[in-house]
Design a protein around this motif. Structure first.
Motif, PDB file in Angstrom:
ATOM      1  N   SER A   1      -1.549   3.633   6.064  1.00 60.70           N
ATOM      2  CA  SER A   1      -1.857   2.248   5.715  1.00 60.70           C
ATOM      3  C   SER A   1      -1.923   1.307   6.930  1.00 60.70           C
ATOM      4  N   LEU A   2      -3.040   0.575   7.016  1.00 58.65           N
ATOM      5  CA  LEU A   2      -3.193  -0.441   8.056  1.00 58.65           C
ATOM      6  C   LEU A   2      -2.257  -1.618   7.788  1.00 58.65           C
ATOM      7  N   ASN A   3      -2.060  -1.918   6.517  1.00 56.26           N
ATOM      8  CA  ASN A   3      -1.167  -3.027   6.169  1.00 56.26           C
ATOM      9  C   ASN A   3       0.283  -2.700   6.496  1.00 56.26           C
TER      10      ASN A   3
ATOM     11  N   SER B   1     -12.757  -4.514   7.145  1.00 56.88           N
ATOM     12  CA  SER B   1     -13.882  -5.449   6.997  1.00 56.88           C
ATOM     13  C   SER B   1     -13.812  -6.566   8.033  1.00 56.88           C
TER      14      SER B   1
ATOM     15  N   SER C   1      -7.676  -5.210   7.025  1.00 54.23           N
ATOM     16  CA  SER C   1      -8.783  -4.495   6.391  1.00 54.23           C
ATOM     17  C   SER C   1      -9.789  -4.087   7.462  1.00 54.23           C
TER      18      SER C   1
ATOM     19  N   ARG D   1      -0.508   4.167   0.833  1.00 51.14           N
ATOM     20  CA  ARG D   1      -1.260   5.098   1.677  1.00 51.14           C
ATOM     21  C   ARG D   1      -0.469   5.465   2.936  1.00 51.14           C
TER      22      ARG D   1
ATOM     23  N   SER E   1       0.849  -1.188   0.000  1.00 58.53           N
ATOM     24  CA  SER E   1       0.000   0.000   0.000  1.00 58.53           C
ATOM     25  C   SER E   1       0.883   1.235   0.000  1.00 58.53           C
TER      26      SER E   1
ATOM     27  N   ASN F   1     -11.251  -5.031  -4.107  1.00 58.51           N
ATOM     28  CA  ASN F   1     -12.295  -5.699  -4.884  1.00 58.51           C
ATOM     29  C   ASN F   1     -12.110  -7.215  -4.896  1.00 58.51           C
ATOM     30  N   ALA F   2     -11.904  -7.724  -3.695  1.00 60.23           N
ATOM     31  CA  ALA F   2     -11.765  -9.168  -3.458  1.00 60.23           C
ATOM     32  C   ALA F   2     -10.547  -9.785  -4.124  1.00 60.23           C
TER      33      ALA F   2
ATOM     34  N   PRO G   1      -3.311  -5.197   1.152  1.00 59.49           N
ATOM     35  CA  PRO G   1      -4.747  -4.877   1.166  1.00 59.49           C
ATOM     36  C   PRO G   1      -5.493  -5.768   0.184  1.00 59.49           C
ATOM     37  N   GLU G   2      -6.789  -5.903   0.418  1.00 57.77           N
ATOM     38  CA  GLU G   2      -7.671  -6.569  -0.554  1.00 57.77           C
ATOM     39  C   GLU G   2      -8.405  -5.469  -1.316  1.00 57.77           C
TER      40      GLU G   2
HETATM   41  C1  LIG Z   1     -10.194   0.216  -4.732  1.00 57.63           C
HETATM   42  C2  LIG Z   1     -10.487  -0.338  -3.377  1.00 57.63           C
HETATM   43  C3  LIG Z   1     -11.112  -1.556  -3.271  1.00 57.63           C
HETATM   44  C4  LIG Z   1     -11.337  -2.110  -2.008  1.00 57.63           C
HETATM   45  N1  LIG Z   1     -11.897  -3.355  -1.924  1.00 57.63           N
HETATM   46  C5  LIG Z   1     -11.960  -3.968  -0.713  1.00 57.63           C
HETATM   47  C6  LIG Z   1     -12.375  -5.338  -0.614  1.00 57.63           C
HETATM   48  O1  LIG Z   1     -12.705  -5.987  -1.581  1.00 57.63           O
HETATM   49  N2  LIG Z   1     -12.374  -5.918   0.610  1.00 57.63           N
HETATM   50  C7  LIG Z   1     -11.991  -5.228   1.746  1.00 57.63           C
HETATM   51  O2  LIG Z   1     -11.977  -5.807   2.826  1.00 57.63           O
HETATM   52  N3  LIG Z   1     -11.627  -3.924   1.673  1.00 57.63           N
HETATM   53  C8  LIG Z   1     -11.596  -3.285   0.467  1.00 57.63           C
HETATM   54  N4  LIG Z   1     -11.180  -1.980   0.388  1.00 57.63           N
HETATM   55  C9  LIG Z   1     -10.911  -1.251   1.636  1.00 57.63           C
HETATM   56  C10 LIG Z   1      -9.496  -1.484   2.087  1.00 57.63           C
HETATM   57  O3  LIG Z   1      -9.431  -2.719   2.793  1.00 57.63           O
HETATM   58  C11 LIG Z   1      -9.061  -0.346   3.030  1.00 57.63           C
HETATM   59  O4  LIG Z   1      -9.059   0.869   2.332  1.00 57.63           O
HETATM   60  C12 LIG Z   1      -7.690  -0.646   3.616  1.00 57.63           C
HETATM   61  O5  LIG Z   1      -7.459   0.268   4.668  1.00 57.63           O
HETATM   62  C13 LIG Z   1      -6.601  -0.541   2.560  1.00 57.63           C
HETATM   63  O6  LIG Z   1      -5.378  -0.969   3.077  1.00 57.63           O
HETATM   64  P1  LIG Z   1      -4.291   0.059   3.613  1.00 57.63           P
HETATM   65  O7  LIG Z   1      -4.886   0.719   4.835  1.00 57.63           O
HETATM   66  O8  LIG Z   1      -3.125  -0.773   3.954  1.00 57.63           O
HETATM   67  O9  LIG Z   1      -4.003   1.060   2.531  1.00 57.63           O
HETATM   68  C14 LIG Z   1     -10.970  -1.396  -0.846  1.00 57.63           C
HETATM   69  C15 LIG Z   1     -10.347  -0.150  -0.981  1.00 57.63           C
HETATM   70  C16 LIG Z   1     -10.109   0.369  -2.221  1.00 57.63           C
HETATM   71  C17 LIG Z   1      -9.396   1.698  -2.324  1.00 57.63           C
END
Ligand SMILES: Cc1cc2nc3c(=O)[nH]c(=O)nc-3n(C[C@H](O)[C@H](O)[C@H](O)COP(=O)(O)O)c2cc1C
Length: 224
Positions: free
Chosen positions: A30-32, A133, A131, A27, A25, A98-99, A95-96
């Motif tokens: 970023s959580l990751n 989620s 995530s 970001r 990530s 869109n699955a 990160p995930e």
């Molecule tokens: C384009 C996009 C698609 C995402 N799709 C998912 C998803 O499919 N499943 C999920 O759990 N979170 C999804 N997220 C939310 C991310 O898990 C969340 O933004 C997370 O904090 C990203 O990781 P990071 O914090 O390390 O950047 C999505 C975020 C983005 C920007």
């Protein structure tokens, strides 16, 4: 040989192993990245050496086979190649999206996979995700396994996905829930044991034996 906390030999006996650790990530918050930092801390606590990298180091332009043929790997993916080669194993907190796999990570893997010798081949890898989620981005890791295993990486069977990650970390950067923190620790330590064994102990390496299963015979056996 070093074993886990449930095992018989302390981590102090661990042979030297170097891990490349990064979050996929860019970001700032970023959580990751927080999970990758925690993984790095746990690896060091168990006697491993860590190269903690940032995804910005490995990011590059969209893969273009013409550019590849003309110029080879751009700077970011070449840096990933270099640091993989300098490590025994890798840990990715992804990160995930869109699955599935974030595009920038797949892009970095695609570029790096064009190098020869192909740097993922035979390297051990552990996959983590975080995530907000309730499933912690775990579906993305199943997708990430596919290209990595295709490239010959030894992807560790266990994965760790931190659900509700926006509120899962404590003030010191650890996982607030003690049982979950212990599970994270055990997963990392078990992965480290496997990498150490694969690197340092010939008995853990794959042997090729002609006529496997037949009665051993020193005269006719061929073992590699
Ligand atoms: C384009 C996009 C698609 C995402 N799709 C998912 C998803 O499919 N499943 C999920 O759990 N979170 C999804 N997220 C939310 C991310 O898990 C969340 O933004 C997370 O904090 C990203 O990781 P990071 O914090 O390390 O950047 C999505 C975020 C983005 C920007």
């Amino acid at each position: 040989m070093a074993t886990s906390s449930q095992g018989s030999v302390p981590a102090a006996g661990r042979g030297p192993v170097r891990f490349l650790v990064f979050a996929a990530s860019l970001r700032a918050e970023s959580l990751n990245r927080r999970l990758a930092q925690l993984a790095a801390r746990v690896i060091e606590q168990h006697g491993g050496t860590v190269d903690l990298a940032a995804m910005a180091d490995f990011d590059g332009p969209s893969y273009d086979q013409d550019v590849d043929a003309k110029d080879g790997l751009p700077q970011g993916p070449d840096e990933l190649r270099r640091r993989l080669e300098a490590s025994d194993a890798f840990v990715i907190a992804s990160p995930e999206y869109n699955a599935s796999i974030p595009g920038l990570l797949k892009n970095a893997i695609d570029w790096t996979s064009r190098h020869r010798p192909q740097p993922f081949n035979g390297r051990h890898g552990l996959l983590l995700s975080a995530s907000p989620s309730l499933v912690g981005g775990n579906r993305g890791l199943w997708a990430l396994r596919v290209p990595l295993e295709h490239l010959g990486a030894r992807v560790y069977p266990d994965m760790f996905s931190l659900a509700e990650a926006h509120r899962a970390f404590g003030p010191e950067g650890g996982i607030a829930n003690e049982q979950l923190a212990a599970r994270f620790d055990r997963t990392i330590e078990a992965f480290m044991d496997l990498v150490e064994a694969a690197k340092h102990y010939p008995c853990a390496k794959k042997a090729w034996i002609e006529f496997l299963g037949e009665r051993p015979n020193a005269v006719i056996d061929r073992v590699e």
